[in-house]
Every structure is written in C-alpha cells, then in structure tokens.
Design a protein around this motif. Structure first.
Motif, PDB file in Angstrom:
ATOM      1  N   GLU A 220       0.949  -1.179  -0.110  1.00  0.00           N
ATOM      2  CA  GLU A 220       0.037   0.104  -0.148  1.00  0.00           C
ATOM      3  C   GLU A 220       0.706   1.228   0.078  1.00  0.00           C
ATOM      4  OE1 GLU A 220      -3.439   0.260  -0.198  1.00  0.00           O
ATOM      5  OE2 GLU A 220      -3.297  -2.117  -0.405  1.00  0.00           O
ATOM      6  N   VAL A 221       2.159   1.098   0.112  1.00  0.00           N
ATOM      7  CA  VAL A 221       3.062   2.073   0.201  1.00  0.00           C
ATOM      8  C   VAL A 221       3.039   2.910  -1.121  1.00  0.00           C
ATOM      9  CG1 VAL A 221       5.469   2.865   0.412  1.00  0.00           C
ATOM     10  CG2 VAL A 221       4.354   1.303   1.935  1.00  0.00           C
ATOM     11  N   ASP A 222       2.956   4.138  -1.188  1.00  0.00           N
ATOM     12  CA  ASP A 222       3.071   5.153  -2.415  1.00  0.00           C
ATOM     13  C   ASP A 222       4.263   6.114  -2.457  1.00  0.00           C
ATOM     14  OD1 ASP A 222       1.833   6.801  -0.980  1.00  0.00           O
ATOM     15  OD2 ASP A 222      -0.003   7.199  -1.900  1.00  0.00           O
ATOM     16  N   THR A 223       5.085   6.080  -1.368  1.00  0.00           N
ATOM     17  CA  THR A 223       6.253   6.987  -1.244  1.00  0.00           C
ATOM     18  C   THR A 223       7.519   6.322  -1.756  1.00  0.00           C
ATOM     19  OG1 THR A 223       6.529   6.217   0.991  1.00  0.00           O
ATOM     20  CG2 THR A 223       4.981   8.238   0.644  1.00  0.00           C
ATOM     21  N   ARG A 224       8.442   7.034  -1.708  1.00  0.00           N
ATOM     22  CA  ARG A 224       9.806   6.640  -2.135  1.00  0.00           C
ATOM     23  C   ARG A 224      10.482   5.600  -1.379  1.00  0.00           C
ATOM     24  NH1 ARG A 224      14.200  10.888  -3.803  1.00  0.00           N
ATOM     25  NH2 ARG A 224      12.384  11.720  -5.154  1.00  0.00           N
ATOM     26  N   TYR A 225      10.436   5.857  -0.153  1.00  0.00           N
ATOM     27  CA  TYR A 225      10.757   5.146   0.894  1.00  0.00           C
ATOM     28  C   TYR A 225       9.779   4.396   1.938  1.00  0.00           C
ATOM     29  CZ  TYR A 225      15.146   7.516  -0.778  1.00  0.00           C
ATOM     30  OH  TYR A 225      16.216   7.997  -1.446  1.00  0.00           O
ATOM     31  N   ALA A 226      10.011   3.504   2.594  1.00  0.00           N
ATOM     32  CA  ALA A 226       9.172   2.990   3.592  1.00  0.00           C
ATOM     33  C   ALA A 226      10.222   2.521   4.901  1.00  0.00           C
ATOM     34  CB  ALA A 226       8.343   1.920   3.011  1.00  0.00           C
ATOM     35  N   VAL A 227       9.663   2.464   6.027  1.00  0.00           N
ATOM     36  CA  VAL A 227      10.091   1.857   7.077  1.00  0.00           C
ATOM     37  C   VAL A 227       9.376   0.774   7.758  1.00  0.00           C
ATOM     38  CG1 VAL A 227      11.349   2.082   9.516  1.00  0.00           C
ATOM     39  CG2 VAL A 227      11.397   4.199   7.666  1.00  0.00           C
ATOM     40  N   LEU A 228       9.980  -0.446   7.763  1.00  0.00           N
ATOM     41  CA  LEU A 228       9.238  -1.510   8.742  1.00  0.00           C
ATOM     42  C   LEU A 228       9.497  -1.097  10.022  1.00  0.00           C
ATOM     43  CD1 LEU A 228       9.634  -4.574   6.276  1.00  0.00           C
ATOM     44  CD2 LEU A 228       7.703  -3.370   6.561  1.00  0.00           C
TER      45      LEU A 228
ATOM     46  N   GLY B 130      14.903  -6.029  10.652  1.00  0.00           N
ATOM     47  CA  GLY B 130      13.571  -5.678  10.342  1.00  0.00           C
ATOM     48  C   GLY B 130      12.747  -5.117  11.500  1.00  0.00           C
ATOM     49  N   SER B 131      13.309  -4.953  12.665  1.00  0.00           N
ATOM     50  CA  SER B 131      12.765  -4.178  13.497  1.00  0.00           C
ATOM     51  C   SER B 131      12.554  -2.904  13.335  1.00  0.00           C
ATOM     52  CB  SER B 131      13.372  -4.301  15.157  1.00  0.00           C
ATOM     53  OG  SER B 131      13.495  -5.710  15.612  1.00  0.00           O
ATOM     54  N   ALA B 132      13.532  -2.173  12.579  1.00  0.00           N
ATOM     55  CA  ALA B 132      13.434  -0.802  12.078  1.00  0.00           C
ATOM     56  C   ALA B 132      14.231  -0.695  10.738  1.00  0.00           C
ATOM     57  CB  ALA B 132      14.132   0.101  13.093  1.00  0.00           C
ATOM     58  N   LEU B 133      13.558  -1.109   9.763  1.00  0.00           N
ATOM     59  CA  LEU B 133      14.339  -1.360   8.344  1.00  0.00           C
ATOM     60  C   LEU B 133      13.676  -0.206   7.346  1.00  0.00           C
ATOM     61  CD1 LEU B 133      15.577  -2.932   6.436  1.00  0.00           C
ATOM     62  CD2 LEU B 133      13.747  -4.669   6.169  1.00  0.00           C
ATOM     63  N   PHE B 134      14.721   0.421   6.960  1.00  0.00           N
ATOM     64  CA  PHE B 134      14.367   1.436   5.972  1.00  0.00           C
ATOM     65  C   PHE B 134      14.559   0.901   4.561  1.00  0.00           C
ATOM     66  CE2 PHE B 134      15.593   5.078   3.311  1.00  0.00           C
ATOM     67  CZ  PHE B 134      14.728   5.998   3.707  1.00  0.00           C
ATOM     68  N   VAL B 135      13.767   1.097   3.850  1.00  0.00           N
ATOM     69  CA  VAL B 135      13.926   0.454   2.417  1.00  0.00           C
ATOM     70  C   VAL B 135      13.530   1.550   1.200  1.00  0.00           C
ATOM     71  CG1 VAL B 135      13.718  -2.065   3.144  1.00  0.00           C
ATOM     72  CG2 VAL B 135      11.743  -0.689   2.334  1.00  0.00           C
ATOM     73  N   ARG B 136      14.331   1.021   0.281  1.00  0.00           N
ATOM     74  CA  ARG B 136      13.875   1.948  -1.101  1.00  0.00           C
ATOM     75  C   ARG B 136      12.775   1.323  -1.817  1.00  0.00           C
ATOM     76  NH1 ARG B 136      16.834   5.798  -3.787  1.00  0.00           N
ATOM     77  NH2 ARG B 136      18.666   5.400  -2.472  1.00  0.00           N
ATOM     78  N   MET B 137      11.904   1.655  -2.059  1.00  0.00           N
ATOM     79  CA  MET B 137      10.607   0.958  -2.590  1.00  0.00           C
ATOM     80  C   MET B 137      10.743   0.378  -3.886  1.00  0.00           C
ATOM     81  SD  MET B 137       8.549   0.063  -0.126  1.00  0.00           S
ATOM     82  CE  MET B 137       7.316  -0.686  -1.226  1.00  0.00           C
ATOM     83  N   GLU B 138      11.402   1.380  -4.820  1.00  0.00           N
ATOM     84  CA  GLU B 138      11.727   0.744  -6.103  1.00  0.00           C
ATOM     85  C   GLU B 138      12.534  -0.241  -6.124  1.00  0.00           C
ATOM     86  OE1 GLU B 138      14.028   2.611 -10.133  1.00  0.00           O
ATOM     87  OE2 GLU B 138      14.330   3.546  -8.240  1.00  0.00           O
ATOM     88  N   ALA B 139      13.519  -0.578  -5.375  1.00  0.00           N
ATOM     89  CA  ALA B 139      14.389  -1.676  -5.080  1.00  0.00           C
ATOM     90  C   ALA B 139      13.620  -3.051  -4.639  1.00  0.00           C
ATOM     91  CB  ALA B 139      15.761  -1.501  -4.199  1.00  0.00           C
ATOM     92  N   VAL B 140      12.838  -2.646  -3.435  1.00  0.00           N
ATOM     93  CA  VAL B 140      12.232  -3.865  -2.991  1.00  0.00           C
ATOM     94  C   VAL B 140      11.213  -4.176  -4.181  1.00  0.00           C
ATOM     95  CG1 VAL B 140      10.604  -4.441  -1.183  1.00  0.00           C
ATOM     96  CG2 VAL B 140      12.509  -3.153  -0.631  1.00  0.00           C
ATOM     97  N   ARG B 141      10.695  -3.663  -4.709  1.00  0.00           N
ATOM     98  CA  ARG B 141       9.567  -4.311  -5.775  1.00  0.00           C
ATOM     99  C   ARG B 141      10.402  -4.954  -6.867  1.00  0.00           C
ATOM    100  NH1 ARG B 141       7.228   1.557  -5.255  1.00  0.00           N
ATOM    101  NH2 ARG B 141       5.098   1.118  -3.680  1.00  0.00           N
ATOM    102  N   ARG B 142      11.546  -4.410  -7.101  1.00  0.00           N
ATOM    103  CA  ARG B 142      12.109  -4.828  -8.434  1.00  0.00           C
ATOM    104  C   ARG B 142      12.562  -6.530  -7.979  1.00  0.00           C
ATOM    105  NH1 ARG B 142      18.348  -3.241 -10.076  1.00  0.00           N
ATOM    106  NH2 ARG B 142      18.581  -5.163 -11.197  1.00  0.00           N
ATOM    107  N   ILE B 143      12.864  -6.680  -6.693  1.00  0.00           N
ATOM    108  CA  ILE B 143      13.404  -8.113  -6.220  1.00  0.00           C
ATOM    109  C   ILE B 143      12.518  -8.826  -5.606  1.00  0.00           C
ATOM    110  CG2 ILE B 143      15.880  -7.236  -6.203  1.00  0.00           C
ATOM    111  CD1 ILE B 143      14.325  -8.072  -2.971  1.00  0.00           C
ATOM    112  N   GLY B 144      11.537  -8.410  -5.189  1.00  0.00           N
ATOM    113  CA  GLY B 144      10.168  -8.892  -4.477  1.00  0.00           C
ATOM    114  C   GLY B 144      10.144  -8.744  -3.009  1.00  0.00           C
ATOM    115  N   LEU B 145       9.132  -8.785  -2.400  1.00  0.00           N
ATOM    116  CA  LEU B 145       8.819  -8.455  -1.098  1.00  0.00           C
ATOM    117  C   LEU B 145       9.147  -9.524   0.014  1.00  0.00           C
ATOM    118  CD1 LEU B 145       4.984  -6.803  -1.271  1.00  0.00           C
ATOM    119  CD2 LEU B 145       7.400  -5.841  -1.369  1.00  0.00           C
ATOM    120  N   LEU B 146       8.975  -9.512   1.116  1.00  0.00           N
ATOM    121  CA  LEU B 146       9.386 -10.230   1.882  1.00  0.00           C
ATOM    122  C   LEU B 146       8.840 -11.809   1.476  1.00  0.00           C
ATOM    123  CD1 LEU B 146       8.782  -8.623   5.568  1.00  0.00           C
ATOM    124  CD2 LEU B 146      11.079  -8.886   4.332  1.00  0.00           C
TER     125      LEU B 146
END
Length: 351
Positions: free
Chosen positions: A77-85, A170-186
């Motif tokens: 549901e994230v629509d921003t460049r970055y996200a934090v789990l 993963g307790s405080a994981l900052f990610v670039r969403m473009e990269a995560v979408r490219r390789i797949g989520l968890l």
C-alpha cells in the motif's frame, strides 16, 4: 524538502503500540505517513491507538497472517519513495528518520538502511536482534555490530560510524521501495525471523547496498513477540537460517557448507540440552526434518532468486563482500573468546 516516507507497523495485540506511535508522532518531521497492519482482530491496543492518533491508516487482516505477511500487506500500500518497517515494540528518538533519508538520497544504490538499535530494557546496551547493523559469517551464522552469539555489548560509541552491512534488522528497516519491488517483497514462507536477512541478501544479488546509519537511534524490546526460550522461536531461527542458505548460497559453496551446518545443528541440540533449555532441544532436528521433506519448495525458491540475480554480483551468492566474515564466528566466540564484532570486521573510517 525531503521525500515522503511511509512507516509500516505490523501489529498483533501488543499494548506497546500506543507508546510506539506516540514516539513516532513526537519525533518525526513531515512529510510522513503511518500504516498499521492489524493482525490481531481489533485488539484494545489498536482501538486506543486509533482514538489517540486519527492520522494513522489501519489495514485489517482477515485472519492472523503472521509477521511477514503483515509487513508485505503494508508495503503493497506504500506510494512513497521510501518506507520503514517498524516493530510495534520499538520507540524512536528525536530526528531518527532524517539521517536514514539523507543516506539513501546520497546514493541510489543504497536500498536498505538500519538505525542503531538499543535495548529498551537496558538502554546502554545494544539490542540483541539488530545492534548497529547485521553481519554474517561464511557458514551463514549472523551477528551484529554490538552482538555476537549471546553477548550484547555496551554502547560506548564504538559503532557510531556509518558502515556497509550484509543485512539490516527488520525491527526498524528503512527501504527504497523501487528496489524492493524489483526483487520482490518479504518471503512469506519464513513467517517470521530471517525474512529481512533474506531480503537484504537478495537486494545485494541485484546490485544494491545495505548501510548502517547510527545517527538514527531506535530502542527495541527484543524478544517481545516470542519467548526467548520457546520451541517455536528456536525452530524458526534454525529452520529459516538453513532455508536462507539453501535459497541464496551458490551451489559450489552449498555442497560443503550444508554438511558442516548439519553437524553444527546436531551440536546445537547438545548445547541446548547442556543448558537445560528443554523447549529448544528438538528445534534443530525439526529444522533439518523440514529441509528433508521440502526439497521442491527449496528448489522453486532458489530458482526465483537466480532469475533476479545480476550476473555482475554473483560473488555475493558465495558470501563474499561487505559485512561478511570469512571465518566462523562460533569458533572465534567459543574457542578464542571473541566478544566484539569489531574484532572480526574492522570498523570503516569516518568520511
């Protein structure tokens, strides 16, 4: 202006959610949004949180899906460049988010960052789960800047430089969403434990980097979700570590690493028995049994990783590169008495 960031908080009935949100809204500069993924069927803690923080967006799972699935639902549901789990049992500190954004903005190859994680119950000591960033040894055993095996170091500023990591917690994981979408989520099959390490390994196989950003500080109640001496926690740790190796390690390394790890899993059973940790005694054996009866599952997941691996970074499938200790941390810990991560992997110089 900094780009917007979405904070995704998976939640399962933990009463500390309100404290977590209170710290986020008190110490985070805009623009940011918060998504809470409810995996606990409208627990009182969530109702209280919604009343106190009406800005949060809540997603309700139809049933208890587990940690990894809740994280993925939020990320989708994230629509921003970055996200934090962000775990619901964390507490962030003033200006915790800005250094993470600054580091990611400085280099598009940085796909994940981790703040310095300190224990919420012993504030002067590093958090067991993530410390100041994650490393790994050649046999696939993980450790942290600030924690090796059972020993958590006191924070004396020894890991206050930014550094290249193998994994971010993963307790405080900052990610670039473009990269995560490219390789797949968890990977949902992990359920919980090692899913973020697997993600970081896959990001590296695609050519991305992982960084520690200790200017950002977060406190964490490690072990809040599962009791430290429970069978389930031990089982998931042993099984998922082995699955991660079978999935991501290159074949030439796996043919010798896996037999060694099987022997060490048997030794772990003896170690648990010697410590009278009876709930965990059978966990390594159960983990090995899972591998034996799920070869198809492992082969499918392995093929998926290979399909997304950049040929220029295949050496990282051999556990070579940043954040990798080329020896055995178990040997150095139990035989040589090494208790500090910077005795194994020297700290990078500032600047």
């Amino acid at each position: 202006m900094n780009p917007a960031v979405t904070v995704v908080i998976p939640h399962y009935r933990a009463p500390v959610l309100v404290d977590c949100l209170r710290s986020v809204f008190a110490h985070t500069s805009p623009p940011f949004g918060v998504i809470v993924v409810d995996d606990g069927q409208l627990a009182p803690s969530l109702q209280t949180a919604q009343a106190q923080f009406p800005r949060i967006r809540v997603l309700h799972n139809p049933r208890n899906l587990g940690f990894s699935a809740s994280c993925n639902r939020g990320l989708e549901e994230v629509d921003t460049r970055y996200a934090v789990l962000l775990n619901d049992d964390t507490r962030v500190t003033p200006q915790w988010l800005a250094p993470l954004v600054e580091t990611a903005e400085s280099d598009p190859s940085i796909a994940a960052c981790q703040p310095k994680l300190l224990s919420a119950t012993e504030p002067g000591r590093f958090d067991y789960g993530g410390g100041a960033g994650g490393y790994i040894d050649r046999l696939g055993y993980t450790f942290c800047r600030g924690r090796i095996m059972e020993t958590c170091e006191q924070d004396r500023g020894q890991y206050d430089n930014e550094a290249s990591l193998f994994w971010a917690c993963g307790s405080a994981l900052f990610v670039r969403m473009e990269a995560v979408r490219r390789i797949g989520l968890l990977d949902l099959d992990y359920h919980m434990h090692f899913e973020e390490i697997d993600l970081c390994w896959r990001l590296q196989l695609a050519g991305y980097r992982i960084r520690a950003v200790p200017r950002s500080v977060v406190y964490h109640h490690s072990g809040y979700s599962l009791p430290p001496r429970s069978f389930r926690k031990a089982y998931l740790n042993h099984r998922n570590n082995l699955v991660m190796l079978c999935k991501n390690l290159d074949a030439r390394s796996l043919v010798w690493v896996l037999p060694v790890r099987i022997l060490l899993e048997l030794a772990a059973t003896c170690l648990y028995a010697g410590r009278r940790n009876w709930p965990a005694v059978t966990a390594p054996l159960a983990a090995l049994c899972w591998l034996v009866i799920h070869p198809g599952n492992l082969l499918t997941r392995r093929r998926q990783v290979r399909a997304r691996t950049d040929p220029r970074y295949r050496s990282r499938a051999r556990l070579q590169g940043p954040g990798v200790y080329r020896g055995s941390i178990a040997w150095r810990y139990y035989v040589h008495g090494i208790r500090r991560a910077n005795q194994l992997i020297p700290e990078e110089k500032a600047g």
